[in-house]
Motif scaffolding. Structure first.
Motif, PDB file in Angstrom:
ATOM      1  N   UNK A  49      -6.592  -0.555  -7.800  1.00 25.37           N
ATOM      2  CA  UNK A  49      -5.651  -0.576  -8.926  1.00 25.37           C
ATOM      3  C   UNK A  49      -6.352  -0.082 -10.202  1.00 25.37           C
ATOM      4  N   UNK A  50      -7.597  -0.494 -10.400  1.00 27.19           N
ATOM      5  CA  UNK A  50      -8.329  -0.070 -11.610  1.00 27.19           C
ATOM      6  C   UNK A  50      -8.573   1.436 -11.609  1.00 27.19           C
ATOM      7  N   UNK A  51      -8.871   2.013 -10.440  1.00 28.26           N
ATOM      8  CA  UNK A  51      -9.060   3.474 -10.371  1.00 28.26           C
ATOM      9  C   UNK A  51      -7.727   4.187 -10.588  1.00 28.26           C
ATOM     10  N   UNK A  52      -6.670   3.681  -9.938  1.00 30.84           N
ATOM     11  CA  UNK A  52      -5.349   4.304 -10.124  1.00 30.84           C
ATOM     12  C   UNK A  52      -4.895   4.210 -11.585  1.00 30.84           C
ATOM     13  N   UNK A  53      -5.312   3.158 -12.281  1.00 31.33           N
ATOM     14  CA  UNK A  53      -4.922   2.943 -13.689  1.00 31.33           C
ATOM     15  C   UNK A  53      -5.822   3.719 -14.647  1.00 31.33           C
ATOM     16  N   UNK A  99       0.831  -1.219   0.000  1.00 26.56           N
ATOM     17  CA  UNK A  99       0.000   0.000   0.000  1.00 26.56           C
ATOM     18  C   UNK A  99       0.863   1.266   0.000  1.00 26.56           C
ATOM     19  N   UNK A 100       2.096   1.167  -0.513  1.00 29.09           N
ATOM     20  CA  UNK A 100       2.988   2.336  -0.510  1.00 29.09           C
ATOM     21  C   UNK A 100       2.370   3.485  -1.299  1.00 29.09           C
ATOM     22  N   UNK A 101       2.567   4.688  -0.827  1.00 27.97           N
ATOM     23  CA  UNK A 101       1.999   5.942  -1.367  1.00 27.97           C
ATOM     24  C   UNK A 101       0.488   5.967  -1.175  1.00 27.97           C
ATOM     25  N   UNK A 102      -0.208   5.149  -1.958  1.00 24.88           N
ATOM     26  CA  UNK A 102      -1.664   4.964  -1.812  1.00 24.88           C
ATOM     27  C   UNK A 102      -1.941   3.542  -2.272  1.00 24.88           C
ATOM     28  N   UNK A 103      -3.047   2.962  -1.803  1.00 25.19           N
ATOM     29  CA  UNK A 103      -3.400   1.612  -2.229  1.00 25.19           C
ATOM     30  C   UNK A 103      -3.512   1.572  -3.757  1.00 25.19           C
TER      31      UNK A 103
END
Ligand SMILES: NC(=O)CC[C@H](N)C(=O)O
Length: 227
Positions: free
Chosen positions: A92-96, A56-60
């Motif tokens: 991960x999908x939102x971050x991507x 979860x480094x930086x943000x999940x």
């Protein structure tokens, strides 16, 4: 032949084995994918499981977004391949940017671990077509950063387009408009916070509703194959 559903393991993934087991119990063939795989081995769909990718480094999900496998998953999603992200997979999908919005610290700032009651708001996605309209289901939720947020214009667009896929009946984290899961425009990419892979056996409970998610994608794929 049963459909092949790839389950990605990132460093720190936790629920990849349960995801593979859910695929198996629903009648699919689970295929292990590794975070630095440069290809996805001819799978028909992809399951991004929960956990704590890269600690979860930086943000999940912020680091997993840059993994090699995600380049391929993004390209496949653009071609219509069904992709499901559960919990950390949703993050991960939102971050991507495969899904809109973000998942931030729960409003009460505590990690929450309990079954969540949800309503299936649309059956018009690759991952929900097997449910009855407005079905109420129970899936375990366990997360520290599960509060779904987006600006009002995005939320209005999601509501208007029927892309709010799951809504909490007992909002556990302060998510805006009780949103527990959303889809992309085409309905092939879906993310949700609660865990379908932990609700696949009556013996352990809390329900077997999770099987409906995998059954949906298998039905979606076999429909595509027979067309
Ligand atoms: N169960 C999970 O996937 C947890 C996701 C993430 N690590 C969080 O705490 O929000």
């Amino acid at each position: 032949m049963s459909a092949r559903v790839g389950v990605v393991t990132f460093p720190g993934s936790l629920d990849d084995r349960d995801a593979a087991r859910a695929v198996y119990l629903a009648g699919g063939e689970p295929v292990a994918l590794w975070h630095d795989d440069a290809q996805i081995h001819g799978v028909d769909a992809v399951f991004l499981p929960g956990g704590f990718s890269y600690g979860d480094a930086l943000r999940c999900g912020a680091i997993a977004r840059f993994s090699q496998v995600m380049d391929t998953v993004k390209a496949a999603a653009a071609q219509g391949m069904p992709v499901l992200g559960v919990c950390n997979g949703f993050q991960v999908l939102c971050e991507s940017h495969l899904l809109p919005g973000a998942l931030v610290r729960n409003a009460h700032l505590r990690y929450r671990n309990r079954p969540a009651r949800l309503r299936v708001e649309t059956t018009r996605t690759a991952w929900t077509n097997a449910f009855a309209p407005e079905a109420e289901i129970v899936l375990p939720a366990k997360h520290g950063e599960g509060r779904y947020v987006a600006d009002e214009a995005v939320l209005d667009r999601l509501e208007g387009d029927g892309r709010v896929v799951f809504r909490y009946l007992d909002n556990p984290n302060g998510s805006m408009r009780d949103i527990a899961g959303v889809a992309n425009e085409a309905g092939n990419v879906v993310g949700l916070m609660p865990h379908p892979e932990h609700a696949v056996e009556a013996l352990t409970g809390p329900s077997t509703d999770g099987l409906g998610i995998v059954a949906s994608v298998l039905a979606h794929l076999s429909e595509g194959a027979s067309r």
